[in-house]
Design a protein around this motif. Structure first.
Motif, PDB file in Angstrom:
ATOM      1  N   GLU A 273     -14.264 -18.017 104.767  1.00  0.00           N
ATOM      2  CA  GLU A 273     -16.363 -17.614 105.543  1.00  0.00           C
ATOM      3  C   GLU A 273     -17.674 -17.301 104.660  1.00  0.00           C
ATOM      4  N   ASN A 274     -16.449 -16.604 103.627  1.00  0.00           N
ATOM      5  CA  ASN A 274     -17.320 -15.844 102.597  1.00  0.00           C
ATOM      6  C   ASN A 274     -18.328 -17.515 101.543  1.00  0.00           C
ATOM      7  N   LEU A 275     -17.712 -18.637 101.485  1.00  0.00           N
ATOM      8  CA  LEU A 275     -17.613 -19.550 101.159  1.00  0.00           C
ATOM      9  C   LEU A 275     -19.133 -20.438 102.110  1.00  0.00           C
ATOM     10  N   LEU A 276     -18.824 -20.269 103.079  1.00  0.00           N
ATOM     11  CA  LEU A 276     -19.692 -21.050 104.269  1.00  0.00           C
ATOM     12  C   LEU A 276     -21.039 -19.675 104.245  1.00  0.00           C
ATOM     13  N   LYS A 277     -21.012 -18.528 103.595  1.00  0.00           N
ATOM     14  CA  LYS A 277     -22.257 -18.182 104.122  1.00  0.00           C
ATOM     15  C   LYS A 277     -23.330 -18.208 102.768  1.00  0.00           C
ATOM     16  N   THR A 278     -21.856 -18.669 101.762  1.00  0.00           N
ATOM     17  CA  THR A 278     -23.129 -18.857 100.227  1.00  0.00           C
ATOM     18  C   THR A 278     -23.273 -19.885 100.215  1.00  0.00           C
ATOM     19  N   MET A 279     -22.501 -21.458 101.121  1.00  0.00           N
ATOM     20  CA  MET A 279     -23.677 -22.412 101.120  1.00  0.00           C
ATOM     21  C   MET A 279     -25.374 -22.541 101.703  1.00  0.00           C
TER      22      MET A 279
ATOM     23  N   PHE B 184     -14.944 -21.425  88.309  1.00  0.00           N
ATOM     24  CA  PHE B 184     -13.732 -21.189  87.259  1.00  0.00           C
ATOM     25  C   PHE B 184     -12.562 -22.592  87.390  1.00  0.00           C
ATOM     26  N   SER B 185     -12.119 -22.823  86.193  1.00  0.00           N
ATOM     27  CA  SER B 185     -11.788 -23.908  85.886  1.00  0.00           C
ATOM     28  C   SER B 185     -10.306 -23.091  86.269  1.00  0.00           C
ATOM     29  N   PHE B 186      -9.664 -24.894  86.283  1.00  0.00           N
ATOM     30  CA  PHE B 186      -8.024 -24.297  86.775  1.00  0.00           C
ATOM     31  C   PHE B 186      -7.586 -23.435  85.842  1.00  0.00           C
ATOM     32  N   ARG B 187      -7.903 -23.492  84.777  1.00  0.00           N
ATOM     33  CA  ARG B 187      -6.895 -22.895  83.547  1.00  0.00           C
ATOM     34  C   ARG B 187      -7.337 -21.452  83.618  1.00  0.00           C
ATOM     35  N   GLU B 188      -9.292 -21.444  83.496  1.00  0.00           N
ATOM     36  CA  GLU B 188      -9.355 -19.417  83.892  1.00  0.00           C
ATOM     37  C   GLU B 188      -8.477 -19.453  84.950  1.00  0.00           C
TER      38      GLU B 188
ATOM     39  N   MET C  91     -19.715 -37.368  96.888  1.00  0.00           N
ATOM     40  CA  MET C  91     -18.096 -36.705  97.311  1.00  0.00           C
ATOM     41  C   MET C  91     -19.097 -35.527  97.507  1.00  0.00           C
ATOM     42  N   LEU C  92     -18.557 -34.142  98.259  1.00  0.00           N
ATOM     43  CA  LEU C  92     -18.547 -32.780  97.460  1.00  0.00           C
ATOM     44  C   LEU C  92     -17.926 -31.899  96.013  1.00  0.00           C
ATOM     45  N   HIS C  93     -18.844 -30.633  96.321  1.00  0.00           N
ATOM     46  CA  HIS C  93     -19.044 -30.618  94.558  1.00  0.00           C
ATOM     47  C   HIS C  93     -17.870 -30.500  93.561  1.00  0.00           C
ATOM     48  N   ASN C  94     -17.434 -29.820  94.841  1.00  0.00           N
ATOM     49  CA  ASN C  94     -15.316 -29.295  94.673  1.00  0.00           C
ATOM     50  C   ASN C  94     -14.697 -29.143  95.475  1.00  0.00           C
ATOM     51  N   PRO C  95     -13.078 -28.957  95.011  1.00  0.00           N
ATOM     52  CA  PRO C  95     -12.738 -28.981  96.321  1.00  0.00           C
ATOM     53  C   PRO C  95     -12.355 -27.854  97.472  1.00  0.00           C
ATOM     54  N   ASN C  96     -13.261 -26.611  97.163  1.00  0.00           N
ATOM     55  CA  ASN C  96     -12.862 -24.976  97.863  1.00  0.00           C
ATOM     56  C   ASN C  96     -14.032 -25.993  99.408  1.00  0.00           C
ATOM     57  N   LEU C  97     -15.362 -26.331  98.612  1.00  0.00           N
ATOM     58  CA  LEU C  97     -16.272 -26.539 100.147  1.00  0.00           C
ATOM     59  C   LEU C  97     -15.553 -28.153 101.030  1.00  0.00           C
ATOM     60  N   MET C  98     -14.219 -28.180 100.380  1.00  0.00           N
ATOM     61  CA  MET C  98     -13.807 -29.519 101.458  1.00  0.00           C
ATOM     62  C   MET C  98     -13.130 -28.561 101.944  1.00  0.00           C
ATOM     63  N   TYR C  99     -12.271 -27.688 102.002  1.00  0.00           N
ATOM     64  CA  TYR C  99     -11.252 -26.851 103.302  1.00  0.00           C
ATOM     65  C   TYR C  99     -11.996 -26.038 103.582  1.00  0.00           C
ATOM     66  N   ALA C 100     -13.867 -25.470 103.286  1.00  0.00           N
ATOM     67  CA  ALA C 100     -15.082 -24.314 103.992  1.00  0.00           C
ATOM     68  C   ALA C 100     -14.794 -25.247 104.860  1.00  0.00           C
TER      69      ALA C 100
ATOM     70  N   TYR D  35       0.071 -23.025  91.292  1.00  0.00           N
ATOM     71  CA  TYR D  35      -1.098 -21.927  91.371  1.00  0.00           C
ATOM     72  C   TYR D  35      -2.214 -23.811  91.751  1.00  0.00           C
ATOM     73  N   PHE D  36      -1.849 -24.728  91.815  1.00  0.00           N
ATOM     74  CA  PHE D  36      -2.753 -25.984  91.973  1.00  0.00           C
ATOM     75  C   PHE D  36      -3.134 -25.863  93.154  1.00  0.00           C
ATOM     76  N   GLN D  37      -3.296 -26.300  94.235  1.00  0.00           N
ATOM     77  CA  GLN D  37      -3.098 -25.489  95.827  1.00  0.00           C
ATOM     78  C   GLN D  37      -3.664 -24.726  96.206  1.00  0.00           C
ATOM     79  N   SER D  38      -3.352 -23.552  95.791  1.00  0.00           N
ATOM     80  CA  SER D  38      -4.478 -22.614  95.846  1.00  0.00           C
ATOM     81  C   SER D  38      -5.899 -22.589  95.043  1.00  0.00           C
ATOM     82  N   TYR D  39      -5.662 -22.726  93.751  1.00  0.00           N
ATOM     83  CA  TYR D  39      -6.619 -23.077  92.981  1.00  0.00           C
ATOM     84  C   TYR D  39      -8.007 -24.427  93.323  1.00  0.00           C
ATOM     85  N   LEU D  40      -7.285 -25.681  94.744  1.00  0.00           N
ATOM     86  CA  LEU D  40      -7.759 -26.158  95.084  1.00  0.00           C
ATOM     87  C   LEU D  40      -8.230 -25.733  96.556  1.00  0.00           C
ATOM     88  N   HIS D  41      -7.977 -24.479  96.856  1.00  0.00           N
ATOM     89  CA  HIS D  41      -8.828 -24.320  98.256  1.00  0.00           C
ATOM     90  C   HIS D  41      -9.472 -22.650  98.020  1.00  0.00           C
ATOM     91  N   HIS D  42      -8.896 -22.346  97.601  1.00  0.00           N
ATOM     92  CA  HIS D  42     -10.231 -21.360  96.568  1.00  0.00           C
ATOM     93  C   HIS D  42     -10.200 -20.937  95.712  1.00  0.00           C
TER      94      HIS D  42
END
Length: 395
Positions: A212-218, A149-153, A302-311, A191-198
């Protein structure tokens, strides 16, 4: 065959796709062989089912969804199945996880040659090199990439709005007016911080722990997408995972290839190949100076997207690093992103210079007037200072 039709009808009827993906309108659906690549978790299965729902009635047997995880296909090839489907009036096969079938590319070629009235749309991992590694598909397959998802989506999903995307040229030329059309309907900062996180992977909508779901996906990305598709022996998995972790915790910077080779006990060349595989899996992004490419050493990893960083390392996150990851990931879809060695600005399409900076901190304009500022911690912009969040409306 009837069992597959029943499964198809159930899945299409119950598909949950609250946001229509922009890629749906970018694909030329007249092509007979279409590949949808994307990283694990971005919604490729939902995308196929959404296509079926938009173009066919639920019970229409001209279209059929198949998942090659089904053990049935261990004893039967795609070609024979497709022939039976066509004989019964079938027109469109939607094949999910095509790489799970050993001779998938050869079978798709046979289907293309033997059944000219059949269209096949298939999904595969972002690690797959459809044309380079499968010469039998060269010239007949059209390949597309489905992104998270983009931030717009994300905003549209969270708020019920239907904001349209903007091109980079439109944003650079008219961002002050674009923002005035958005702000009366939504406050992006909420909404921006929520998007960056998840917000990047669609499975945030599921009632499970996202990290946890993202770690399994990685883990699945490394264990299946990289090892299986690149045909790497299982004994090397721990080295790839350790490399990924070390790149992640080091933060965005030029990798020390020699030290990484020592740490994971392998050669420099193997480290570079593993880094490339991680980039293909959309776990990291490699940034190069303009004109340079793999196998040269990147300016920054760098990590592909911020969600990975938080995970991976939530306690060690620097805001600047998160915002640069968002910037690169947002521009990556349709633009070239480069960074000269030992510089803090990015070159976009070899002619646009950008700096990512904090709007609450004083900024010294030591660059010339041709530098754009992508500023975070603000909702508005002026002139060449553009709010960073708006670049999340590029797709």
């Amino acid at each position: 065959m009837e069992a597959f039709f029943r499964t198809h009808s159930y899945l299409v009827e119950h598909v949950n796709a609250p946001v229509r993906r922009m890629l749906m309108d970018e694909i030329d659906w007249n092509d007979r062989l279409i590949g949808i690549k994307g990283t694990r978790g971005v919604g490729k299965t939902t995308f196929l089912l959404q296509y079926a729902k938009e173009h066919f009635n639920v019970g229409d047997k001209k279209c059929l969804y198949l998942n090659l995880n089904n053990f049935y296909f261990q004893g039967r090839g795609i070609v024979d199945f497709a022939g039976e489907f066509v004989a019964q009036g079938g027109k469109v096969l939607l094949i999910d996880q095509v790489f799970k079938h050993q001779d998938w590319s050869k079978d798709l070629r046979k289907c293309y040659d033997n059944y000219p009235e059949l269209k096949i749309v298939f999904t595969g991992s972002s690690v797959m090199r459809l044309k380079e590694e499968n010469p039998e598909l060269h010239g007949i397959v059209k390949s597309y990439n489905l992104r998270g998802f983009s931030f717009r989506e994300f905003i549209n999903l969270q708020t019920g709005n239907k904001f349209e995307p903007y091109t980079l040229d439109e944003i650079l030329a008219d961002h002050e007016h674009i923002i005035k059309r958005i702000l009366p309907h939504v406050r992006p900062a909420e909404y921006f911080q929520s998007y960056l996180h998840h917000g990047f992977y669609p499975f945030f909508q599921e009632h499970r722990n996202y990290s946890e779901n993202l770690l399994k996906t990685m883990n699945m990305m490394t264990e299946v997408d990289i090892l299986l598709i690149k045909q790497i022996e299982l004994k090397y998995l721990s080295k790839i995972k350790k490399l990924f972790y070390e790149l992640a915790v080091d933060g965005p910077k030029a990798p020390n290839i020699s030290q990484l080779a020592i740490d994971i006990e392998t050669s420099r060349a193997t480290v570079m190949n593993y880094i490339k595989y991680l980039a293909d899996a959309r776990l990291i992004n490699m940034i190069y100076p303009s004109g340079e490419h793999f196998p040269k050493k990147p300016t920054k990893v760098m990590l592909h997207n911020p969600n990975l960083m938080y995970a991976i390392y939530p306690n060690k996150i620097e805001q600047q690093d998160v915002m640069e990851a968002f910037f690169v990931n947002s521009l990556w879809k349709d633009h070239k992103v480069n960074q000269p060695s030992h510089e803090h600005y990015y070159m976009i399409d070899n002619n646009l210079r950008f700096r990512v900076c904090d709007a609450t901190q004083p900024y010294r304009h030591r660059d010339d007037e041709h530098t754009y500022l992508a500023r975070y911690n603000t909702e508005v912009g002026k002139g060449k200072a553009i709010p960073l969040w708006l670049l999340g409306f590029l797709y």
